[in-house]
Design an enzyme around this catalytic site. Structure first.
Site, PDB file in Angstrom:
ATOM      1  N   CYS A  21       0.758  -1.185   0.216  1.00  0.00           N
ATOM      2  CA  CYS A  21      -0.033   0.126  -0.012  1.00  0.00           C
ATOM      3  C   CYS A  21       0.759   1.242  -0.033  1.00  0.00           C
ATOM      4  CB  CYS A  21      -0.975   0.047   1.294  1.00  0.00           C
ATOM      5  SG  CYS A  21      -0.079   0.155   2.791  1.00  0.00           S
ATOM      6  N   GLU A 135       0.040  -0.795  16.378  1.00  0.00           N
ATOM      7  CA  GLU A 135      -0.611   0.545  16.068  1.00  0.00           C
ATOM      8  C   GLU A 135      -1.457   0.980  17.351  1.00  0.00           C
ATOM      9  OE1 GLU A 135      -4.140   1.591  13.112  1.00  0.00           O
ATOM     10  OE2 GLU A 135      -2.835   0.348  12.128  1.00  0.00           O
ATOM     11  N   THR A 173      -6.393   0.613  11.783  1.00  0.00           N
ATOM     12  CA  THR A 173      -6.391   0.608  10.306  1.00  0.00           C
ATOM     13  C   THR A 173      -6.519  -0.730   9.453  1.00  0.00           C
ATOM     14  OG1 THR A 173      -4.075   0.997   9.995  1.00  0.00           O
ATOM     15  CG2 THR A 173      -5.403   3.050  10.174  1.00  0.00           C
ATOM     16  N   CYS A 203      -8.060   1.256   6.656  1.00  0.00           N
ATOM     17  CA  CYS A 203      -7.307   1.779   5.313  1.00  0.00           C
ATOM     18  C   CYS A 203      -7.999   1.317   4.244  1.00  0.00           C
ATOM     19  CB  CYS A 203      -5.725   1.463   5.593  1.00  0.00           C
ATOM     20  SG  CYS A 203      -4.956   0.925   4.214  1.00  0.00           S
ATOM     21  N   SER A 231       1.493  -9.829  10.898  1.00  0.00           N
ATOM     22  CA  SER A 231       0.824  -8.908   9.733  1.00  0.00           C
ATOM     23  C   SER A 231      -0.656  -8.935   9.974  1.00  0.00           C
ATOM     24  CB  SER A 231       1.100  -9.017   8.238  1.00  0.00           C
ATOM     25  OG  SER A 231       0.341  -8.081   7.549  1.00  0.00           O
ATOM     26  N   SER A 232      -1.189  -7.804  10.629  1.00  0.00           N
ATOM     27  CA  SER A 232      -2.572  -8.122  10.984  1.00  0.00           C
ATOM     28  C   SER A 232      -3.581  -8.112   9.706  1.00  0.00           C
ATOM     29  CB  SER A 232      -3.152  -6.944  11.691  1.00  0.00           C
ATOM     30  OG  SER A 232      -4.626  -6.815  12.254  1.00  0.00           O
ATOM     31  N   ASN A 233      -3.406  -7.224   8.673  1.00  0.00           N
ATOM     32  CA  ASN A 233      -4.216  -7.236   7.467  1.00  0.00           C
ATOM     33  C   ASN A 233      -4.018  -8.436   6.744  1.00  0.00           C
ATOM     34  OD1 ASN A 233      -2.294  -6.671   4.833  1.00  0.00           O
ATOM     35  ND2 ASN A 233      -1.397  -5.670   6.454  1.00  0.00           N
ATOM     36  N   SER A 276       1.854  -5.354   3.149  1.00  0.00           N
ATOM     37  CA  SER A 276       3.235  -5.078   3.394  1.00  0.00           C
ATOM     38  C   SER A 276       4.326  -6.103   2.598  1.00  0.00           C
ATOM     39  CB  SER A 276       3.642  -5.191   4.810  1.00  0.00           C
ATOM     40  OG  SER A 276       3.161  -6.242   5.378  1.00  0.00           O
TER      41      SER A 276
END
Length: 349
Positions: A21, A135, A173, A203, A231-233, A276
């Site tokens: 991103c 975060e 996010t 996000c 990595s959360s997303n 990421s």
């Protein structure tokens, strides 16, 4: 929206958008530019982004990742990761006579500013997010006396506020959009006057990647998400794939982690990557699948992305000289610090 027409034999559905991103791209380039401009070492507080390959690559170039500001030697340059930090970390850097580069994602900075504003207006802030995530720690640190963490719908029952008419929700996010809204609905049922943030906190990239996975999940027998476990997303993409109907879904850092047993009875594989993850890792997965008969690749396009963020303004200064000056000031008994938080411009291209 991409077309997913059936084709004979084995096929791959490749999500678009996927991978980096704008905030991650900015943060990684910032480390590379700092190393090029100031030379190694450049200290980075916490992983610059949550990806094993990216961190290992930057380490080889001279970046040193630390978990505490106190680990950074006096007079050094330290960069704050894309996840953001609490104000106390800026204070620690100033006390340690460190020159700083703030690579916080501008979308995270936006949430920080919202937290400060609502706290100044004496609202109770319900922060939806995962306990212990960097975060969340950073955002909570902006207004610790006003923020209560809500880690999913199951936490709602125990939430208490001072005044139900003055309560607002914010969010991490990188969460699942659906789970976040489930939590918001539960909070609104308990606090009917709950206020929503002025703009969506989740996000744009997280939402777009989840949307693409929802589309492919309807047809994929197996979804492979390239990304790291912290990595959360990326973790959310695995969950979204299963909820969307995929028979199976797995998270891998590298193609070599794929288990061939996952392909038993599979004719359609969905492939995507977290925000990421560099594209080279996805290409390696596609190559791995191709050698096993999955040569037909179809794009599942959920959205166009054109947002870019400018690099931290500190990269336009001589931070090595500033760091040395800070040490000199301490030696001469003069207070002062160059610890500055940069809020980058946002532009559409």
């Amino acid at each position: 929206m991409g077309c997913m027409t059936a084709s004979p034999g084995r096929r791959v559905l490749l999500a678009a958008p996927r991978g980096y991103c704008a905030g991650v791209d900015r943060a990684v380039i910032a480390v590379e530019k700092a190393l090029e401009q100031y030379g190694a070492p450049i200290y980075v507080r916490h992983e610059i982004v949550h990806n094993k390959y990216v961190v290992q690559t930057l380490e080889k170039k001279g970046a040193i990742f630390v978990e505490r500001t106190a680990e950074v030697p006096e007079g050094s340059i330290v960069m704050f990761s894309a996840h953001g930090v609490a104000p106390v970390v800026h204070d620690e850097a100033a006390a340690g006579r460190l020159a700083t580069i703030d690579a916080t994602c501008p979308l995270v900075t936006k949430v920080h500013k919202e937290a400060v504003r609502f706290a100044n207006e004496d609202f109770d802030i319900l922060l939806i997010g995962h306990e212990g995530h960097e975060e969340v720690i950073g955002t909570s640190g902006e207004a610790p006396d006003h923020i209560t963490l809500v880690d999913g719908p199951g936490d709602v029952a125990k939430v208490e506020v001072r005044d139900p008419s003055r309560v607002v929700w914010l969010s991490q996010t990188t969460l699942s959009v659906d789970e976040t809204m489930e939590t918001v609905d539960a909070l609104k049922e308990k606090f009917p006057q709950l206020i929503s943030p002025p703009s969506d906190d989740i996000c744009y990239a997280t939402q777009n990647r989840q949307l693409a996975v929802k589309q492919m999940g309807e047809e994929a027998d197996l979804v492979i998400v390239v990304g790291s476990k912290n990595s959360s997303n990326s973790v959310r993409l695995v969950e979204v794939a299963k909820l969307a109907g995929a028979r199976d879904a797995h998270l891998v850092d590298f193609a070599g982690e794929i288990d061939e047993a996952w392909l038993d009875g599979v004719t359609t594989v969905g492939v995507t990557s977290g925000a990421s993850v560099p594209e080279v890792l996805v290409e390696q997965v596609l190559e791995w699948l191709s050698t096993r008969g999955f040569e037909d690749v179809e794009i599942v396009k959920a959205a166009e992305e054109s947002i870019t963020f400018s690099l931290p303004k500190e990269l336009r200064r001589d931070l090595r000289a500033e760091a040395a000056a800070l040490v000199d000031r301490r030696t001469n008994g003069v207070s002062g610090s160059s610890a500055v938080s940069a809020v980058p411009d946002i532009s559409e291209k």
